[in-house]
Design a protein around this motif. Structure first.
Motif, mmCIF file in Angstrom:
data_model
loop_
_atom_site.group_PDB
_atom_site.id
_atom_site.type_symbol
_atom_site.label_atom_id
_atom_site.label_comp_id
_atom_site.label_asym_id
_atom_site.label_seq_id
_atom_site.Cartn_x
_atom_site.Cartn_y
_atom_site.Cartn_z
ATOM 1 N N LEU A 192 16.996 88.527 -20.412
ATOM 2 C CA LEU A 192 17.929 89.063 -20.047
ATOM 3 C C LEU A 192 18.671 88.738 -19.012
ATOM 4 C CD1 LEU A 192 13.957 88.964 -17.623
ATOM 5 C CD2 LEU A 192 15.381 90.987 -18.248
ATOM 6 N N ASN A 193 19.969 87.677 -19.158
ATOM 7 C CA ASN A 193 20.872 87.474 -18.702
ATOM 8 C C ASN A 193 21.928 88.397 -19.565
ATOM 9 O OD1 ASN A 193 23.027 85.995 -17.481
ATOM 10 N ND2 ASN A 193 23.907 85.328 -19.877
ATOM 11 N N GLU A 194 21.516 88.885 -20.537
ATOM 12 C CA GLU A 194 22.511 90.176 -21.341
ATOM 13 C C GLU A 194 22.450 91.457 -20.829
ATOM 14 O OE1 GLU A 194 24.773 89.298 -23.194
ATOM 15 O OE2 GLU A 194 24.241 87.104 -23.607
ATOM 16 N N LYS A 195 21.381 91.807 -20.091
ATOM 17 C CA LYS A 195 21.171 92.943 -19.336
ATOM 18 C C LYS A 195 20.560 92.992 -17.888
ATOM 19 C CE LYS A 195 16.789 96.088 -19.492
ATOM 20 N NZ LYS A 195 17.450 97.296 -20.582
ATOM 21 N N VAL A 196 21.346 91.895 -17.145
ATOM 22 C CA VAL A 196 21.517 92.515 -15.705
ATOM 23 C C VAL A 196 22.683 92.044 -14.952
ATOM 24 C CG1 VAL A 196 19.379 90.825 -15.151
ATOM 25 C CG2 VAL A 196 21.726 89.706 -15.685
ATOM 26 N N GLU A 197 23.597 93.147 -14.353
ATOM 27 C CA GLU A 197 24.943 93.274 -13.928
ATOM 28 C C GLU A 197 24.762 91.691 -13.603
ATOM 29 O OE1 GLU A 197 24.874 95.150 -10.499
ATOM 30 O OE2 GLU A 197 23.181 93.624 -9.061
ATOM 31 N N PRO A 198 26.486 91.864 -13.576
ATOM 32 C CA PRO A 198 27.251 90.185 -12.696
ATOM 33 C C PRO A 198 26.727 89.659 -11.787
ATOM 34 C CG PRO A 198 28.754 91.920 -14.118
ATOM 35 C CD PRO A 198 27.165 93.009 -13.731
ATOM 36 N N ASP A 199 27.030 88.705 -11.436
ATOM 37 C CA ASP A 199 26.210 88.437 -9.540
ATOM 38 C C ASP A 199 26.644 87.028 -9.556
ATOM 39 O OD1 ASP A 199 25.952 88.651 -7.461
ATOM 40 O OD2 ASP A 199 23.842 89.481 -7.638
ATOM 41 N N ARG A 200 26.533 86.154 -8.603
ATOM 42 C CA ARG A 200 26.631 85.178 -8.125
ATOM 43 C C ARG A 200 25.266 84.476 -8.843
ATOM 44 N NH1 ARG A 200 27.327 84.343 -2.232
ATOM 45 N NH2 ARG A 200 25.037 85.936 -2.226
ATOM 46 N N THR A 201 25.750 83.298 -9.181
ATOM 47 C CA THR A 201 25.388 82.783 -10.592
ATOM 48 C C THR A 201 23.636 82.133 -9.282
ATOM 49 O OG1 THR A 201 26.796 81.020 -11.262
ATOM 50 C CG2 THR A 201 24.689 79.784 -11.306
ATOM 51 N N ILE A 202 24.362 82.237 -7.801
ATOM 52 C CA ILE A 202 22.884 81.375 -6.495
ATOM 53 C C ILE A 202 21.846 82.032 -7.033
ATOM 54 C CG2 ILE A 202 24.455 82.709 -4.979
ATOM 55 C CD1 ILE A 202 22.530 79.880 -5.150
ATOM 56 N N ASN A 203 22.365 84.019 -6.969
ATOM 57 C CA ASN A 203 21.335 84.967 -6.735
ATOM 58 C C ASN A 203 20.831 84.930 -7.823
ATOM 59 O OD1 ASN A 203 21.787 85.954 -4.737
ATOM 60 N ND2 ASN A 203 24.061 87.622 -4.907
ATOM 61 N N ARG A 204 21.174 84.751 -9.116
ATOM 62 C CA ARG A 204 20.826 84.662 -10.157
ATOM 63 C C ARG A 204 19.540 83.511 -10.907
ATOM 64 N NH1 ARG A 204 24.081 86.492 -15.883
ATOM 65 N NH2 ARG A 204 25.238 88.494 -14.997
ATOM 66 N N VAL A 205 19.996 82.027 -10.105
ATOM 67 C CA VAL A 205 19.064 81.099 -9.966
ATOM 68 C C VAL A 205 17.945 81.536 -8.934
ATOM 69 C CG1 VAL A 205 18.867 78.753 -9.057
ATOM 70 C CG2 VAL A 205 20.698 79.377 -10.663
ATOM 71 N N ILE A 206 17.913 82.152 -8.064
ATOM 72 C CA ILE A 206 16.850 82.737 -7.557
ATOM 73 C C ILE A 206 16.019 82.871 -7.816
ATOM 74 C CG2 ILE A 206 16.144 83.726 -5.240
ATOM 75 C CD1 ILE A 206 18.788 82.734 -3.958
ATOM 76 N N TYR A 207 16.162 84.818 -9.084
ATOM 77 C CA TYR A 207 15.155 85.628 -9.307
ATOM 78 C C TYR A 207 15.065 85.216 -11.272
ATOM 79 C CZ TYR A 207 19.467 88.678 -11.651
ATOM 80 O OH TYR A 207 20.373 88.714 -12.135
#
Length: 238
Positions: A91-106
């Motif tokens: 999924l990391n290759e499919k999601v839009e770039p964003d802050r690391t904290i947001n990615r960690v949460i979802y």
């Protein structure tokens, strides 16, 4: 949250409704069995909030009933959920770039079901969509667990005790469909059961460690045999 992200969050919630509908009955059953296993309401809800992994939570109830130590339960949960590394990387290759904290949460909310729904979405996945999707699934599981516990608390004591059988029925229900699809799963389950029986009957390992070691050993052996078979097939083709 911007208006655009709010719209995408709403779309994520809508996409998660089908997952929530599927989670509710399983979460209710988990809460019900957790009550009969001896957990409190707080412990039941907290497990769903922190672990958020159906198969692992059912397995933990079984291990707790056997008196297994915390370390063995954590290790077994890690082994069962190790596939999440692959799902997250995909999924990391499919999601839009964003802050690391947001990615960690979802990323905490990624399960087999949310991964499947997210993976089939067209284009890039937005942060709002992922939060909506995972939050809907998460809340249905946590709330369902608490409601299931409350239902279990209202049952007669004799019926509560008999509900422990449902735990084994759940494991069989999870295993049989996989066994029908793959002979490999049949050998894996049979081999793990044999190792577990040997370790337990000979008192070589405690019940908790017997499950952990039997699972690892059977997985390594089955994959080793599978690798030998594939090499043999390649050699025959050449």
């Amino acid at each position: 949250m911007t208006i655009d992200q709010g719209t995408r969050f709403k779309k994520g919630c809508q996409a998660g409704i089908s997952i929530a509908i599927g989670y509710v009955p399983i979460a209710l059953t988990f809460g019900l069995i957790a009550k009969t296993t001896g957990l409190s309401l707080g412990e039941t809800v907290m497990m769903s909030m922190i672990v958020f992994a159906g198969a692992s939570q059912y397995m933990s109830l079984s291990l707790l009933a056997l008196g297994t130590g915390a370390f063995e339960i954590v290790l077994t949960t890690f082994i069962v959920n190790i596939r999440h590394f692959l799902m997250s990387a995909s999924l990391n290759e499919k999601v839009e770039p964003d802050r690391t904290i947001n990615r960690v949460i979802y990323s905490f909310g990624i399960t087999d079901e949310t991964f499947s729904v997210a993976a089939i979405q067209p284009g890039k996945l937005t942060t709002g969509f992922m939060f909506g999707l995972n939050l809907t699934a998460y809340l249905s599981w946590v709330i369902g667990s608490g409601v299931g516990f409350a239902i279990g608390a209202g049952l007669p004591q004799t019926l509560q005790q008999s509900m422990s059988i449902a735990l084994y029925a759940m494991f069989i229900g999870l295993l049989v469909p996989s066994m029908k699809k793959s002979v490999k799963v049949v050998f894996l389950a049979a081999l793990a059961a044999c190792f577990n029986i040997i370790f337990t009957m000979t008192n070589f390992l405690s019940s908790g460690w017997a499950i952990v070691v039997a699972t690892l050993l059977s997985a390594v052996l089955v994959e080793w045999v599978e690798g030998i078979k594939k090499k043999g097939q390649v050699s025959n083709v050449e």
